[in-house]
Design a protein around this motif. Structure first.
Motif, short mmCIF file in Angstrom:
data_model
loop_
_atom_site.label_atom_id
_atom_site.label_comp_id
_atom_site.label_asym_id
_atom_site.label_seq_id
_atom_site.Cartn_x
_atom_site.Cartn_y
_atom_site.Cartn_z
N ASP A 135 -30.96 -18.93 -7.60
CA ASP A 135 -32.33 -18.41 -7.22
C ASP A 135 -32.09 -17.05 -6.90
O ASP A 135 -31.24 -16.53 -6.60
CB ASP A 135 -32.83 -19.30 -5.90
N LYS A 136 -33.19 -16.24 -7.34
CA LYS A 136 -33.10 -14.66 -7.59
C LYS A 136 -33.09 -14.03 -6.03
O LYS A 136 -32.21 -13.25 -5.65
CB LYS A 136 -34.27 -14.12 -8.32
N GLY A 137 -34.11 -14.41 -5.19
CA GLY A 137 -34.34 -13.75 -4.02
C GLY A 137 -33.79 -14.58 -2.76
O GLY A 137 -33.55 -15.69 -2.93
N VAL A 138 -33.46 -13.84 -1.53
CA VAL A 138 -33.18 -14.51 -0.50
C VAL A 138 -34.24 -15.34 -0.08
O VAL A 138 -33.87 -16.69 0.66
CB VAL A 138 -32.78 -13.61 0.69
N ASP A 139 -35.40 -15.19 -0.15
CA ASP A 139 -36.40 -16.17 0.44
C ASP A 139 -36.59 -17.34 -0.69
O ASP A 139 -36.54 -18.47 -0.06
CB ASP A 139 -38.00 -15.54 0.04
N ASP A 140 -36.34 -17.18 -1.87
CA ASP A 140 -36.01 -18.57 -2.70
C ASP A 140 -34.72 -19.16 -2.45
O ASP A 140 -34.71 -20.53 -2.23
CB ASP A 140 -36.07 -18.14 -4.14
N PHE A 141 -33.88 -18.74 -2.22
CA PHE A 141 -32.68 -19.14 -1.65
C PHE A 141 -32.69 -20.22 -0.41
O PHE A 141 -32.31 -21.35 -0.39
CB PHE A 141 -31.47 -18.07 -1.32
N ILE A 142 -33.28 -19.76 0.68
CA ILE A 142 -33.67 -20.18 1.75
C ILE A 142 -34.50 -21.46 1.65
O ILE A 142 -34.44 -22.46 2.27
CB ILE A 142 -34.12 -19.34 2.83
N VAL A 143 -35.60 -21.23 0.74
CA VAL A 143 -36.51 -22.36 0.46
C VAL A 143 -35.58 -23.43 -0.26
O VAL A 143 -35.93 -24.67 -0.07
CB VAL A 143 -37.52 -21.83 -0.24
N GLU A 144 -34.78 -23.24 -1.06
CA GLU A 144 -33.97 -24.14 -1.86
C GLU A 144 -33.09 -24.97 -1.14
O GLU A 144 -32.86 -26.00 -1.20
CB GLU A 144 -33.51 -23.68 -3.04
N TYR A 145 -32.28 -24.19 -0.35
CA TYR A 145 -30.93 -24.67 0.35
C TYR A 145 -31.05 -24.62 1.89
O TYR A 145 -30.32 -25.36 2.52
CB TYR A 145 -29.89 -23.78 0.08
N GLY A 146 -32.03 -23.97 2.58
CA GLY A 146 -32.19 -24.19 4.06
C GLY A 146 -31.60 -22.85 4.75
O GLY A 146 -30.82 -22.10 4.27
N SER A 147 -32.01 -22.63 5.87
CA SER A 147 -31.64 -21.87 6.56
C SER A 147 -29.93 -21.59 7.15
O SER A 147 -29.38 -20.72 7.16
CB SER A 147 -32.35 -21.63 8.08
N LEU A 148 -29.39 -22.79 7.11
CA LEU A 148 -28.21 -22.90 7.49
C LEU A 148 -27.27 -22.33 6.40
O LEU A 148 -25.92 -21.77 6.81
CB LEU A 148 -27.67 -24.45 7.93
N ALA A 149 -27.73 -22.44 5.21
CA ALA A 149 -26.85 -22.24 3.95
C ALA A 149 -26.94 -20.58 3.82
O ALA A 149 -25.94 -20.05 3.71
CB ALA A 149 -27.62 -22.66 2.72
N TYR A 150 -28.14 -19.97 4.46
CA TYR A 150 -28.13 -18.48 4.47
C TYR A 150 -27.07 -18.06 5.57
O TYR A 150 -26.68 -17.25 5.40
CB TYR A 150 -29.26 -17.85 4.59
N GLU A 151 -26.96 -18.61 6.84
CA GLU A 151 -26.29 -18.29 7.95
C GLU A 151 -24.77 -18.51 7.31
O GLU A 151 -24.21 -17.53 7.81
CB GLU A 151 -26.48 -19.29 9.01
N LYS A 152 -24.44 -19.33 6.42
CA LYS A 152 -23.05 -19.37 6.09
C LYS A 152 -22.67 -18.08 5.07
O LYS A 152 -21.67 -17.35 5.36
CB LYS A 152 -22.71 -20.70 5.30
N LEU A 153 -23.83 -17.72 4.48
CA LEU A 153 -23.49 -16.59 3.46
C LEU A 153 -23.28 -15.31 4.26
O LEU A 153 -22.52 -14.64 3.82
CB LEU A 153 -24.61 -16.69 2.35
N SER A 154 -24.40 -15.19 5.43
CA SER A 154 -24.20 -14.13 6.17
C SER A 154 -22.81 -13.83 6.89
O SER A 154 -22.48 -12.72 6.87
CB SER A 154 -25.61 -14.20 7.04
N PHE A 155 -22.39 -14.82 7.45
CA PHE A 155 -21.28 -15.00 8.01
C PHE A 155 -19.90 -14.54 7.16
O PHE A 155 -18.99 -13.98 7.77
CB PHE A 155 -20.83 -16.43 8.70
N GLU A 156 -20.14 -14.86 6.15
CA GLU A 156 -19.05 -14.78 4.95
C GLU A 156 -19.33 -13.19 4.25
O GLU A 156 -18.52 -13.01 3.16
CB GLU A 156 -18.94 -15.72 3.87
N ALA A 157 -20.28 -12.47 4.79
CA ALA A 157 -20.51 -11.32 4.14
C ALA A 157 -19.11 -10.46 3.98
O ALA A 157 -18.36 -10.31 5.13
CB ALA A 157 -21.44 -10.27 4.83
N LEU A 158 -18.95 -9.71 2.98
CA LEU A 158 -17.78 -8.83 2.65
C LEU A 158 -18.23 -7.45 3.11
O LEU A 158 -19.17 -7.02 2.73
CB LEU A 158 -17.42 -8.76 1.21
N GLY A 159 -17.08 -6.83 3.59
CA GLY A 159 -17.39 -5.35 3.91
C GLY A 159 -17.47 -4.58 2.76
O GLY A 159 -17.22 -4.92 1.40
N LEU A 160 -18.05 -3.38 2.80
CA LEU A 160 -18.53 -2.72 1.67
C LEU A 160 -17.37 -2.34 0.66
O LEU A 160 -17.45 -2.87 -0.43
CB LEU A 160 -19.07 -1.31 2.05
#
Length: 408
Positions: A260-285
């Protein structure tokens, strides 16, 4: 805005359809887009034929999103003063025009021509604003809250996420993230002046307002597979990120896994908890840049075939997210109903919900799901409900258990 993971209240506050004005007999899109005094006009003030032809497609209709408040006015505000609201925004026409330099491709979004690009700071309903404050562990004063959500985000150093476009920012705001929308991946900084001459790169004036020491700033741009587009995203994030870090901000990057290309598509497909996991695992620049460099020198992985279990899991994610969208609509309806209740009705509702969960119940029963949404609304408005009940306490016959359940 259906299936965009956008909360109905955020959609209602920020997006509107434009149509033919029955009085002026002119499509509203012209007024929203063609306001710059830098646009060449005829002696009678009308647009030139070339512009009328180039933008004729906007009369087919579409939706408009306003860019919100101007953060450059924050520092001079005395709360509860309101910040300046911008007239800039974006328009998504139903019949987009072709890209001149890329045949077969279309310009999905129109911005006011000959006007400086801005950033999207969308209007946020109170219940979502409170959720974001709570997540950031801040409690703005009532006076500061009257100056608006983004004023509080700026003043209390609330973490922000940078996305591309208004819809993706709206989607992240709906999940409880203070999301700023850029009108393009390179719109976070300027490297040319108004005459087009090269200058030393600097942050966009509005984005620079949020570049404060130790503020957490995340990037969440689209997932891409085309090498050239991936390179552009990498350059844009790296340059903007370095400028933010120079001001003391802590920058990290959320990487969407695709397809899925955009974050809105990702959340529709996998749900908000899946995004929260990605956000938590964000890498430093720096780590994200190093990781990208290593990936460029690694052989590409073959496409993964999903097993039957994985296919079922993906279907379950989609079902759960559809349910979440329905819950958001139900939550909005319940909030409106609670506002219209008198104190006795409100006290009875609190006790009814509390008693329901004291007894055995089925997790997936429709009534249980509805009661959970009502309970969530009550908890999110706890202070306001307590105040309403307390102010009418002498007139009400409130059972002691009602008061205890609400306060806990």
């Amino acid at each position: 805005m259906d299936k965009s993971a956008i909360h109905p209240d955020i959609a209602a506050l920020n997006f509107k359809s434009l149509h033919l004005d029955s009085i002026e007999q002119e499509h509203q899109a012209w007024e929203h887009l063609m306001y710059s005094d830098k646009i060449s006009r005829r002696n009678d003030g009308r647009l030139l034929y070339g512009d009328l032809t180039r933008y004729a497609h906007i009369e087919s209709g579409g939706w408009w999103c306003n860019a919100g408040v101007d953060p450059r006015s924050f520092s001079s505000l005395q709360s509860p003063q309101k910040p300046t609201t911008k007239i800039w925004g974006c328009y998504k026409p139903n019949a987009p025009r072709n890209k001149v330099d890329e045949p077969g491709k279309f310009i999905k979004y129109e911005h006011p021509p000959k006007a400086d690009l801005s950033i999207f700071l969308l209007d946020v309903p109170e219940q979502i604003a409170n959720r974001i404050y709570s997540k950031a562990r801040v409690n703005p004063t009532n006076s500061d809250r009257q100056s608006g959500f983004w004023y509080c985000v700026w003043k209390y150093n609330v973490p922000v996420t940078i996305a591309e476009g208004a819809k993706k920012a709206a989607s992240l705001l709906s999940q409880g993230h203070a999301a700023i929308g850029l009108p393009g991946i390179y719109a976070g900084y300027r490297s040319k002046d108004n005459q087009g001459y090269e200058i030393k790169a600097r942050l966009h004036e509005e984005l620079a307002v949020f570049a404060t020491p130790v503020r957490d700033i995340k990037f969440c741009f689209d997932y891409e597979t085309k090498p050239k587009t991936k390179q552009n995203i990498e350059i844009a994030i790296s340059r903007t990120g370095r400028l933010l870090e120079q001001q003391g901000a802590k920058v990290s990057v959320v990487s969407l896994p695709g397809p899925d290309k955009g974050v809105d598509d990702f959340i529709v497909e996998y749900g908000s908890l899946a995004y929260e996991k990605l956000s938590f695992e964000a890498l430093g620049l720096r780590e994200w840049q190093k990781n990208n460099q290593e990936l460029r020198h690694s052989p590409p992985s073959p496409p993964k075939l999903l097993s039957s279990i994985e296919r079922k899991q993906r279907q379950a994610h989609k079902y759960n997210n559809d349910s979440q969208y329905d819950n958001q609509k139900l939550e909005s309806e319940i909030q409106q109903k609670i506002k219209l209740m008198d104190s006795q009705e409100l006290a009875s509702l609190v006790l009814e919900v509390a008693n329901y969960f004291k007894k055995p119940y089925q997790e997936n029963d429709p009534q249980t799901l509805q009661m959970k949404v009502i309970r969530q609304v009550i908890r999110s408005q706890k202070e306001e409900i307590i105040e309403r009940l307390s102010s009418n306490e002498q007139e009400l016959e409130i059972h002691p258990e009602q008061r205890t359940r609400l306060r806990h």
